[in-house]
Design an enzyme around this catalytic site. Structure first.
Site, short mmCIF file in Angstrom:
data_model
loop_
_atom_site.label_atom_id
_atom_site.label_comp_id
_atom_site.label_asym_id
_atom_site.label_seq_id
_atom_site.Cartn_x
_atom_site.Cartn_y
_atom_site.Cartn_z
N SER A 1 3.27 -0.32 -8.13
CA SER A 1 4.26 -0.49 -9.19
C SER A 1 5.65 -0.09 -8.72
O SER A 1 6.65 -0.77 -9.02
CB SER A 1 3.85 0.33 -10.42
OG SER A 1 4.83 0.27 -11.42
N ASP B 1 -4.03 8.02 0.82
CA ASP B 1 -4.26 7.79 -0.60
C ASP B 1 -5.40 6.80 -0.82
O ASP B 1 -6.16 6.93 -1.79
CB ASP B 1 -2.98 7.26 -1.25
CG ASP B 1 -1.95 8.35 -1.47
OD1 ASP B 1 -2.27 9.54 -1.23
OD2 ASP B 1 -0.81 8.03 -1.88
#
Length: 292
Positions: free
Chosen positions: A191, A74
């Site tokens: 998050s 990612d």
């Protein structure tokens, strides 16, 4: 059809993923160029039979490509966002890293998506970005983020005070190690590890997630992506860090950070039938239960 291939050395699965991909591109008549540093790595390690045509980031008009293939995890795909910008060139992520939420496809999936793309039958996920404004223009023209904007401590153990407004309405003062403003794409990243919710990619929301809050009653807050978010940080430190995905800059106490929805989106090429629900089940082990 012109394809750019971007990657970084050091990923464990590159040796298995890249040769099959390159062979398919060559046999399928695709024109492709490889990011120069990645091409050197592939050549030196015998992962590619011929020295490919290369491109250098910043020195080429990326819009001349029809597609960019990101090879890595990612983090690598997030790095390609600074190359793609608002050009509209779609990205597909070949996972050669670990978990991989946005670069989670194996070689067979990528090849299937390429063939559909070639036939004009491409399927895209549209992903929203954050736009970041500061008085000193910390990120220059690269003032956007696909995953998140994070305000956090730099060089002290003391917690921060982070004052936050939504559309000029005061929301809260966070006493914490930092604050994450996340897109739906970033909801499965930093998050999530701080207790934030998972949000479907097509949701028109952002999430504010505190990092190690010193208030037990403080929880992540979901806000509309149409909102204007303003943040000011203070504390005992003389400076703090502001991070846009993997890029970090130093900012000063009381400097204001304004966060809005970016005017452009990123297009992620996906295989036919691939869904975000599939990704969640596969990457997070959902449904791994003998009752299923």
């Amino acid at each position: 059809m012109k394809i750019a291939i971007y990657g970084k050395p050091g990923y464990s699965n590159v040796n298995a993923a890249v040769p099959e991909l390159i062979t398919h591109l060559q046999q399928g008549g695709f024109y492709f160029e490889v990011y120069e540093r990645f091409a050197i790595y592939l050549t030196e390690n015998g992962l590619i039979s011929e020295t490919p045509i290369t491109f250098i980031r910043g020195n080429n008009d990326i819009s001349r490509f029809d597609l960019l293939i990101s090879v890595g995890g990612d983090g690598t795909l997030l790095d390609t966002i600074t190359i793609i910008g608002d050009s509209g060139v779609p990205i597909i992520g070949l996972n050669a890293g670990r978990l991989g939420f946005i670069s989670g496809l194996d070689t067979r999936d990528v090849i299937a998506a390429l063939e559909a793309f070639k036939k004009g039958q491409a399927h895209y996920d549209l992903r929203s970005l954050l736009a970041i404004e500061t008085k000193r223009k910390h990120f220059g023209n690269l003032n956007f983020a696909l995953n998140e904007l994070t305000v956090h401590k730099k060089d002290t153990a003391a917690m921060m005070r982070i004052d936050t407004w939504i559309d000029d309405n005061f929301l809260n003062t966070y006493w914490s190690d930092g604050l994450i403003v996340s897109t739906p794409t970033g909801s499965t990243a930093y998050s999530l590890s701080c207790g934030g919710p998972i949000i479907m990619p097509d949701a028109d929301n952002f999430v504010l997630t505190p990092i190690s809050s010193h208030n037990l009653n403080i929880r992540p807050v979901v806000v509309s992506s149409k909102a204007v978010i303003r943040i000011k940080a203070s504390g005992r430190s003389e400076s703090f860090l502001i991070s846009a995905d993997s890029r970090s800059e130093t900012f000063l106490p009381e400097e204001e950070i304004v966060i809005t929805k970016s005017p452009f989106q990123i297009r992620l090429l996906q295989p036919e039938g691939h869904t975000f629900a599939d990704t969640l089940r596969n990457k997070m082990g959902w449904g791994v239960d003998k009752r299923n």
